[in-house]
Write a protein that holds these residues in place. Structure first.
Motif, short mmCIF file in Angstrom:
data_model
loop_
_atom_site.label_atom_id
_atom_site.label_comp_id
_atom_site.label_asym_id
_atom_site.label_seq_id
_atom_site.Cartn_x
_atom_site.Cartn_y
_atom_site.Cartn_z
N SER A 167 -24.88 -12.35 -40.41
CA SER A 167 -24.57 -11.04 -40.95
C SER A 167 -23.97 -11.10 -42.35
O SER A 167 -23.98 -10.11 -43.08
CB SER A 167 -23.56 -10.33 -40.02
OG SER A 167 -22.38 -11.12 -39.91
N PRO A 209 -17.01 1.53 -28.59
CA PRO A 209 -18.17 1.56 -29.48
C PRO A 209 -18.14 2.78 -30.40
O PRO A 209 -17.79 3.89 -29.97
CB PRO A 209 -19.36 1.64 -28.52
CG PRO A 209 -18.83 1.22 -27.19
CD PRO A 209 -17.39 1.62 -27.18
N HIS A 213 -22.50 2.36 -36.01
CA HIS A 213 -22.47 1.13 -36.79
C HIS A 213 -22.29 1.43 -38.28
O HIS A 213 -23.03 2.23 -38.84
CB HIS A 213 -23.77 0.33 -36.58
CG HIS A 213 -23.58 -1.13 -36.74
ND1 HIS A 213 -23.54 -1.75 -37.96
CD2 HIS A 213 -23.39 -2.12 -35.83
CE1 HIS A 213 -23.35 -3.05 -37.80
NE2 HIS A 213 -23.26 -3.30 -36.52
N GLN A 244 -18.09 -6.02 -36.53
CA GLN A 244 -18.66 -5.04 -35.61
C GLN A 244 -19.89 -5.63 -34.95
O GLN A 244 -20.77 -6.19 -35.60
CB GLN A 244 -19.03 -3.75 -36.34
CG GLN A 244 -19.44 -2.62 -35.40
CD GLN A 244 -19.60 -1.28 -36.10
OE1 GLN A 244 -19.86 -1.22 -37.30
NE2 GLN A 244 -19.44 -0.20 -35.36
N SER A 294 -23.32 -5.47 -32.26
CA SER A 294 -24.48 -4.59 -32.20
C SER A 294 -24.25 -3.37 -31.31
O SER A 294 -24.84 -2.31 -31.54
CB SER A 294 -25.71 -5.37 -31.71
OG SER A 294 -25.49 -5.89 -30.41
N GLY A 342 -21.63 -1.66 -31.25
CA GLY A 342 -20.77 -0.73 -31.97
C GLY A 342 -19.29 -1.02 -31.88
O GLY A 342 -18.49 -0.47 -32.65
#
Length: 406
Positions: free
Chosen positions: A99, A250, A253, A270, A272, A274
């Protein structure tokens, strides 16, 4: 958390022999077991709890090279290549994504420190990008106003330690390593011909004594590894640390990178789904083996998080946790051969930063066992830096009684 490693000791002998005995089922020990088993060595690994359930499973999950000391970067680069092929190696992706890791500067002095590190690390090819000024506001509209710039390592990333660390144990077992969980070492020593370890296995219905003999011993016992080293005449000034961790509910995003801050204090990412994983400050020990997050540290962490990431305002924390990690005064691990005993190797004291380099550290230990050397420079991590005893050439173990850890 469970590693799903099957232990079938009841149907086998109470005495085992191996080429290599590994004590500790974290990411370092299990990656060493995997490499050795794939090379055809007979491996037994003993883990007191469940593989990956201690510091290898409770950490933040950052898979970063940026910010490491220059002495660690060759190891981190080897690990970077291992992480690239993670799915093929252990059978799952472990939620590993490159990321990017962005280290934030909150002052001009912080930014100068990041610039200096970017220059220092250039020979290692981290590809660091410095971002500040108008570009920062355009590229990072989600940041609060206290941030003046940052340093992006675009190929660093994050993963789920609760998945990755146990998966290394499963992969080692599939490769032929004998993994024994819930097995606590009671005594360890060298009898002149082999390492001899007495352990106690919790079968769920009682306790069973287990004896293991091996030609080589790898000490990957995490925050408790100092006791094992001491049994062989090597005293190290290790102490325990307790990360203070939290995760939010969550939310949509918004955060593309894993974040750190120059000078420390807070880190977050963060996932996936959320949820935002946050860390900073210290938890506290309940006893030698357990720790909890600190209420005061969590309360101190949250305003900092909102200042950096306004999107976290009014977001609920759904879980907090801590654990026990091993630290050394110079914040460098111990990785390499024993200074007192041939055939003994250490891999511990990763100071809360062992998740990314763990697979490479395990492979280095396997190299040392099989070949007596490693292509990765590890002199900076030698246990000798803490020793004031006689040189190893003057230490005749054969004339000494067997040392034991009680």
């Amino acid at each position: 958390m469970t590693s799903h490693v099957t232990t079938d000791i009841n149907s086998g002998p109470k005495r085992l022999s191996a080429d290599v005995l590994i004590i500790g089922g974290g990411i370092v020990g299990t990656s060493a077991a995997l490499a050795l088993a794939k090379a055809g060595r007979k491996v037994v690994l003993l883990e007191r709890d469940l593989c990956g359930s201690r510091s290898s499973g409770i950490n933040y999950g950052g898979v970063r090279r940026q910010g490491r000391s220059v002495s660690q970067l060759p190891l981190a680069q080897r690990a970077h290549r291992i992480w690239e092929g993670l799915s093929d190696l252990i059978g799952i992706d472990g939620e590993y994504v490159r990321s990017g890791h962005f280290k934030l500067a909150r002052s001009a002095a912080d930014m100068q420190a990041l610039e200096a590190y970017a220059e220092l690390s250039k020979p290692f090819g981290l590809g660091i990008e410095l971002i500040s000024g108008e570009r920062l506001r355009q590229q990072c509209p989600w940041l609060g106003g206290a941030v003046v710039g940052g340093s992006l390592c675009p190929e660093d990333g994050q993963a789920n330690p609760r998945l990755v660390s146990p998966a290394f144990a499963q992969a080692a077992q599939r490769a032929g390593a004998h993994i024994i969980e819930r097995c606590e070492v009671r005594e360890a020593g060298y009898d002149g011909t082999a390492f001899s370890v007495r352990a106690e296995l919790n079968t769920g219905e009682g306790r069973q004594s287990l004896q293991v003999r091996a030609a080589a011993l790898i000490n990957c016992a995490g925050a408790w590894a100092g006791k094992l080293a001491e049994a062989f005449g090597e005293t190290v000034p290790m102490f325990s640390g307790h990360p203070n961790m939290a995760v939010t509910e969550p939310i949509p995003h918004f955060l593309p990178w894993s974040l750190g801050v120059e000078g420390g204090s807070i880190y977050c990412r963060q996932v996936s789904r959320g949820n935002v994983v946050l860390g900073g400050g210290r938890g506290y020990a309940q006893d030698e083996n357990r720790a909890r997050s600190s209420h005061d540290a969590i309360l101190a962490l949250l305003p900092q998080a909102v200042d950096l990431l306004p999107a976290l305002r009014h977001v609920h924390i759904i879980r907090t946790w801590s654990g026990v990690e091993g630290y050394l005064p110079d914040r460098q691990p111990i990785l390499g051969a024993s200074s007192t005993q041939d055939g003994l190797f250490h891999g511990f004291g990763f100071c809360g930063a062992g998740f990314q380099i763990g697979p490479a550290a395990g492979e280095v230990l396997a190299d040392l066992v099989m070949h007596g050397r490693s292509d990765i420079p590890i002199d900076a991590f030698s246990i000798r830096r803490f020793q004031s005893t006689l040189p190893v050439a003057d230490f005749n173990l054969a004339s000494e009684p067997e040392r034991k850890i009680q």
